[in-house]
Design a protein around this motif. Structure first.
Motif, PDB file in Angstrom:
ATOM      1  N   GLU A 197      -1.454  -4.544  82.556  1.00 53.90           N
ATOM      2  CA  GLU A 197      -0.382  -5.287  81.913  1.00 53.90           C
ATOM      3  C   GLU A 197      -0.952  -6.451  81.122  1.00 53.90           C
ATOM      4  O   GLU A 197      -1.731  -7.261  81.643  1.00 53.90           O
ATOM      5  CB  GLU A 197       0.630  -5.806  82.945  1.00 53.90           C
ATOM      6  N   ASN A 198      -0.584  -6.498  79.830  1.00 55.80           N
ATOM      7  CA  ASN A 198      -0.983  -7.602  78.936  1.00 55.80           C
ATOM      8  C   ASN A 198      -2.486  -7.876  78.964  1.00 55.80           C
ATOM      9  O   ASN A 198      -2.934  -9.013  79.091  1.00 55.80           O
ATOM     10  CB  ASN A 198      -0.201  -8.870  79.288  1.00 55.80           C
ATOM     11  N   GLY A 199      -3.254  -6.793  78.854  1.00 54.45           N
ATOM     12  CA  GLY A 199      -4.702  -6.932  78.730  1.00 54.45           C
ATOM     13  C   GLY A 199      -5.441  -7.135  80.031  1.00 54.45           C
ATOM     14  O   GLY A 199      -6.665  -7.319  80.026  1.00 54.45           O
ATOM     15  N   GLU A 200      -4.745  -7.083  81.161  1.00 57.00           N
ATOM     16  CA  GLU A 200      -5.405  -7.312  82.451  1.00 57.00           C
ATOM     17  C   GLU A 200      -5.000  -6.237  83.458  1.00 57.00           C
ATOM     18  O   GLU A 200      -3.918  -5.663  83.374  1.00 57.00           O
ATOM     19  CB  GLU A 200      -5.017  -8.685  83.020  1.00 57.00           C
ATOM     20  N   TRP A 201      -5.881  -6.036  84.439  1.00 51.63           N
ATOM     21  CA  TRP A 201      -5.564  -5.136  85.540  1.00 51.63           C
ATOM     22  C   TRP A 201      -4.963  -5.951  86.675  1.00 51.63           C
ATOM     23  O   TRP A 201      -5.523  -6.957  87.101  1.00 51.63           O
ATOM     24  CB  TRP A 201      -6.820  -4.414  86.015  1.00 51.63           C
ATOM     25  N   VAL A 202      -3.808  -5.517  87.146  1.00 49.86           N
ATOM     26  CA  VAL A 202      -3.111  -6.191  88.244  1.00 49.86           C
ATOM     27  C   VAL A 202      -3.293  -5.340  89.504  1.00 49.86           C
ATOM     28  O   VAL A 202      -2.969  -4.148  89.514  1.00 49.86           O
ATOM     29  CB  VAL A 202      -1.604  -6.341  87.930  1.00 49.86           C
ATOM     30  N   GLU A 203      -3.820  -5.940  90.565  1.00 46.51           N
ATOM     31  CA  GLU A 203      -4.093  -5.206  91.800  1.00 46.51           C
ATOM     32  C   GLU A 203      -2.921  -5.330  92.763  1.00 46.51           C
ATOM     33  O   GLU A 203      -2.305  -6.387  92.879  1.00 46.51           O
ATOM     34  CB  GLU A 203      -5.366  -5.738  92.461  1.00 46.51           C
ATOM     35  N   THR A 204      -2.608  -4.245  93.456  1.00 43.71           N
ATOM     36  CA  THR A 204      -1.523  -4.239  94.437  1.00 43.71           C
ATOM     37  C   THR A 204      -2.062  -3.731  95.777  1.00 43.71           C
ATOM     38  O   THR A 204      -3.112  -3.079  95.826  1.00 43.71           O
ATOM     39  CB  THR A 204      -0.370  -3.328  93.989  1.00 43.71           C
ATOM     40  N   GLU A 205      -1.349  -3.991  96.831  1.00 47.41           N
ATOM     41  CA  GLU A 205      -1.694  -3.394  98.118  1.00 47.41           C
ATOM     42  C   GLU A 205      -1.380  -1.894  98.062  1.00 47.41           C
ATOM     43  O   GLU A 205      -0.531  -1.464  97.277  1.00 47.41           O
ATOM     44  CB  GLU A 205      -0.904  -4.063  99.245  1.00 47.41           C
ATOM     45  N   PRO A 206      -2.036  -1.080  98.894  1.00 51.65           N
ATOM     46  CA  PRO A 206      -1.756   0.360  98.867  1.00 51.65           C
ATOM     47  C   PRO A 206      -0.272   0.656  99.069  1.00 51.65           C
ATOM     48  O   PRO A 206       0.346   0.162 100.018  1.00 51.65           O
ATOM     49  CB  PRO A 206      -2.590   0.902 100.045  1.00 51.65           C
ATOM     50  N   LEU A 207       0.291   1.409  98.153  1.00 54.72           N
ATOM     51  CA  LEU A 207       1.695   1.857  98.206  1.00 54.72           C
ATOM     52  C   LEU A 207       2.690   0.700  98.299  1.00 54.72           C
ATOM     53  O   LEU A 207       3.813   0.859  98.786  1.00 54.72           O
ATOM     54  CB  LEU A 207       1.906   2.829  99.377  1.00 54.72           C
ATOM     55  N   GLU A 208       2.295  -0.477  97.799  1.00 49.90           N
ATOM     56  CA  GLU A 208       3.151  -1.665  97.880  1.00 49.90           C
ATOM     57  C   GLU A 208       4.420  -1.511  97.044  1.00 49.90           C
ATOM     58  O   GLU A 208       5.519  -1.871  97.476  1.00 49.90           O
ATOM     59  CB  GLU A 208       2.366  -2.896  97.410  1.00 49.90           C
ATOM     60  N   PHE A 209       4.281  -1.012  95.824  1.00 51.11           N
ATOM     61  CA  PHE A 209       5.434  -0.878  94.932  1.00 51.11           C
ATOM     62  C   PHE A 209       5.920   0.572  94.924  1.00 51.11           C
ATOM     63  O   PHE A 209       5.128   1.502  94.777  1.00 51.11           O
ATOM     64  CB  PHE A 209       5.063  -1.300  93.508  1.00 51.11           C
ATOM     65  N   HIS A 210       7.212   0.729  95.086  1.00 50.80           N
ATOM     66  CA  HIS A 210       7.781   2.073  95.009  1.00 50.80           C
ATOM     67  C   HIS A 210       9.234   1.967  94.568  1.00 50.80           C
ATOM     68  O   HIS A 210       9.886   0.925  94.716  1.00 50.80           O
ATOM     69  CB  HIS A 210       7.661   2.799  96.354  1.00 50.80           C
ATOM     70  N   LYS A 211       9.704   3.063  93.975  1.00 57.36           N
ATOM     71  CA  LYS A 211      11.078   3.106  93.474  1.00 57.36           C
ATOM     72  C   LYS A 211      11.472   4.566  93.309  1.00 57.36           C
ATOM     73  O   LYS A 211      10.600   5.441  93.150  1.00 57.36           O
ATOM     74  CB  LYS A 211      11.192   2.375  92.133  1.00 57.36           C
ATOM     75  N   PRO A 212      12.769   4.874  93.324  1.00 57.79           N
ATOM     76  CA  PRO A 212      13.180   6.249  93.033  1.00 57.79           C
ATOM     77  C   PRO A 212      13.067   6.532  91.536  1.00 57.79           C
ATOM     78  O   PRO A 212      13.434   5.697  90.710  1.00 57.79           O
ATOM     79  CB  PRO A 212      14.641   6.291  93.500  1.00 57.79           C
ATOM     80  N   ILE A 213      12.522   7.689  91.208  1.00 61.00           N
ATOM     81  CA  ILE A 213      12.445   8.143  89.815  1.00 61.00           C
ATOM     82  C   ILE A 213      13.149   9.496  89.750  1.00 61.00           C
ATOM     83  O   ILE A 213      13.004  10.334  90.646  1.00 61.00           O
ATOM     84  CB  ILE A 213      10.981   8.249  89.337  1.00 61.00           C
ATOM     85  N   ASP A 214      13.904   9.699  88.691  1.00 62.51           N
ATOM     86  CA  ASP A 214      14.665  10.933  88.500  1.00 62.51           C
ATOM     87  C   ASP A 214      13.778  11.953  87.781  1.00 62.51           C
ATOM     88  O   ASP A 214      13.424  11.767  86.621  1.00 62.51           O
ATOM     89  CB  ASP A 214      15.927  10.631  87.687  1.00 62.51           C
ATOM     90  N   ASP A 220      16.234  12.436  92.130  1.00 56.85           N
ATOM     91  CA  ASP A 220      15.556  11.209  92.530  1.00 56.85           C
ATOM     92  C   ASP A 220      14.580  11.459  93.679  1.00 56.85           C
ATOM     93  O   ASP A 220      14.947  12.066  94.692  1.00 56.85           O
ATOM     94  CB  ASP A 220      16.581  10.152  92.986  1.00 56.85           C
ATOM     95  N   ARG A 221      13.350  10.988  93.500  1.00 57.86           N
ATOM     96  CA  ARG A 221      12.345  11.031  94.563  1.00 57.86           C
ATOM     97  C   ARG A 221      11.628   9.687  94.597  1.00 57.86           C
ATOM     98  O   ARG A 221      11.275   9.143  93.548  1.00 57.86           O
ATOM     99  CB  ARG A 221      11.329  12.152  94.334  1.00 57.86           C
ATOM    100  N   GLU A 222      11.413   9.171  95.814  1.00 59.68           N
ATOM    101  CA  GLU A 222      10.719   7.895  95.955  1.00 59.68           C
ATOM    102  C   GLU A 222       9.291   8.049  95.442  1.00 59.68           C
ATOM    103  O   GLU A 222       8.560   8.956  95.849  1.00 59.68           O
ATOM    104  CB  GLU A 222      10.722   7.441  97.417  1.00 59.68           C
ATOM    105  N   SER A 223       8.902   7.161  94.527  1.00 56.90           N
ATOM    106  CA  SER A 223       7.614   7.269  93.833  1.00 56.90           C
ATOM    107  C   SER A 223       6.839   5.976  94.023  1.00 56.90           C
ATOM    108  O   SER A 223       7.390   4.884  93.911  1.00 56.90           O
ATOM    109  CB  SER A 223       7.853   7.547  92.345  1.00 56.90           C
ATOM    110  N   TYR A 224       5.547   6.109  94.271  1.00 56.32           N
ATOM    111  CA  TYR A 224       4.699   4.982  94.648  1.00 56.32           C
ATOM    112  C   TYR A 224       3.676   4.694  93.558  1.00 56.32           C
ATOM    113  O   TYR A 224       3.085   5.616  92.988  1.00 56.32           O
ATOM    114  CB  TYR A 224       3.971   5.283  95.965  1.00 56.32           C
ATOM    115  N   LEU A 225       3.465   3.413  93.289  1.00 55.12           N
ATOM    116  CA  LEU A 225       2.501   3.013  92.269  1.00 55.12           C
ATOM    117  C   LEU A 225       1.086   3.124  92.835  1.00 55.12           C
ATOM    118  O   LEU A 225       0.763   2.537  93.869  1.00 55.12           O
ATOM    119  CB  LEU A 225       2.782   1.580  91.816  1.00 55.12           C
ATOM    120  N   LEU A 226       0.254   3.905  92.155  1.00 53.92           N
ATOM    121  CA  LEU A 226      -1.159   4.083  92.525  1.00 53.92           C
ATOM    122  C   LEU A 226      -2.019   3.699  91.338  1.00 53.92           C
ATOM    123  O   LEU A 226      -1.539   3.626  90.204  1.00 53.92           O
ATOM    124  CB  LEU A 226      -1.476   5.547  92.833  1.00 53.92           C
TER     125      LEU A 226
END
Length: 399
Positions: A197-214, A220-226
């Motif tokens: 994002e905006n020229g930088e890499w943003v680190e997250t905890e494993p499977l920290e962010f998730h949301k349903p995607i259609d 809709d299935r729960e999807s995790y940011l990797l």
């Protein structure tokens, strides 16, 4: 017409060998090699329209690889072995003067980390030898890069937001199993996430962010940011990108099993002493889990993988979604493998075809999005992975 050497006889190697054998006018001779020759022999015995030669090789051993390549003299090597072995196979290709292709970037055995730097460092050596290395030509990475290049060529002048969305809505009936090499799969999921994002890499905890995607035809299935490797090459090759993310679905049963295995140390890659010998817990776990290539027969449902893209076209906001849905059962009926292996193996065959026919051929080390996407997209429709597209739909771009 050209000879190809396929290294790796797992689920993806099975698909690549069988799909190549369906096109003898392109792949005139095929050799399939692996550490375990009996796996190669089984695949070869199931191919009726073309004789596939088999061989045993240790892909960690450059002299063994060189001897095999010099004996067979292929036009190129299709590497569908383990990512740990990318560099030794690239070294052997340089030494023998043959082209190279893989489906996953190199990662060192002792660190759960994957990036392209090790392979991009081969650029000058491949150029000097007049050889080509094509990196990451599976589905993701691979087709997702081709999709992005196709969007940039035909639909969006400046790509600003890229979300790669990967859903496996299939059911193999097992309590816990991975769809490709368990060691690689679990390492990928349990490490920290990252997005750009905006020229930088943003680190997250494993499977920290998730949301349903259609997902098309799935819902809709729960999807995790990797973190996924193609993000690294895509933000480099499409510098207008402001944000790039990768999302993958996991069922709650899978997550629960994974959490328990992590909590008791079974996903660790640190060696431990057990009954007088050194073992790596994750390698032991891999030995206990079902072989991914064995999952196909009773696998129901389908995968859906695509790119959701937002940017500018003629100075105005534009969105574009391109995707493929692949039936596990249809994949099994055609090649005796499950859909995840099929979606990796078919693009590997097409990438090799692009190189052999000269559609994609120049000396150096490249990612798929650096080439003309049109002939590849045409071949996806012809060889089992037809794609769909929607222009101008509303895409959710926040967490």
């Amino acid at each position: 017409m050209s000879k190809v050497l396929i290294i790796g006889a797992g689920g993806v190697g099975n698909v690549v060998a069988k799909k190549c054998a369906m096109l003898p006018e392109v792949f005139s001779e095929i050799m399939l090699a692996s550490r375990t020759k009996s796996k190669c022999d089984k695949i070869a015995s199931e191919i009726k329209n073309q004789t596939v030669r088999t061989a045993q090789v240790d892909a960690d051993n450059v002299p063994e690889l060189v001897a095999l390549i010099n004996g067979f003299k292929p036009f190129m090597v299709i590497n569908v072995a383990l990512p740990y072995q990318d560099l030794t196979i690239m070294d052997a290709c340089l030494e023998t003067g043959v082209h190279y292709m893989d489906t996953a970037n190199y990662e060192p055995k002792d660190v759960a980390k994957f990036e392209y730097s090790w392979q991009w460092a081969y650029q000058d050596r491949f150029k000097e030898k007049g050889l080509m290395a094509l990196l990451g030509c599976g589905f993701d990475p691979g087709v997702t890069g081709v999709y992005t290049a196709y969007a940039a060529k035909h639909h969006i002048d400046e790509i600003e937001y890229l979300d790669i969305v990967d859903c496996n809505a299939g059911d193999h009936g097992k309590a816990f199993a991975t769809n490709f090499n368990p060691e690689i799969n679990i390492r990928e999921i349990t490490q920290k996430g990252r997005y750009y994002e905006n020229g930088e890499w943003v680190e997250t905890e494993p499977l920290e962010f998730h949301k349903p995607i259609d997902y098309p035809n799935i819902g809709d299935r729960e999807s995790y940011l990797l973190y996924h490797e193609e993000l690294e090459s895509l933000v480099k090759n499409f510098p207008t990108i402001k944000r790039a993310r990768f999302w993958m679905t996991f069922g709650q049963e899978y997550i629960k099993h994974l959490e328990v295995l992590q909590n008791v140390g079974m996903t660790s890659i640190e060696p431990i002493q057990f009954q007088g010998q050194e073992i790596i817990p994750l390698e032991f776990l891999k030995a206990l889990l079902p072989e991914p290539s064995s999952l196909g027969e009773n696998y129901e449902g389908e995968t859906s993988i695509g790119c959701q893209i937002k940017g500018k076209k003629d100075g105005k906001d534009q969105t574009y979604y391109v995707w493929n849905n692949c039936s596990h059962q249809a994949a099994y009926d055609e090649v005796g493998g499950q859909g995840v292996a099929y979606t990796t193996g078919v693009p590997a065959m097409i990438g090799a075809m692009m190189m052999i026919t000269g559609e994609w051929m120049k000396a150096g080390v490249y990612n798929v999005e650096e080439f003309n996407p049109d002939p590849f997209m045409e071949m996806l429709n012809k060889h089992g992975l037809p794609w769909n597209e929607k222009v101008g739909l509303t895409l959710p771009h926040e967490y």
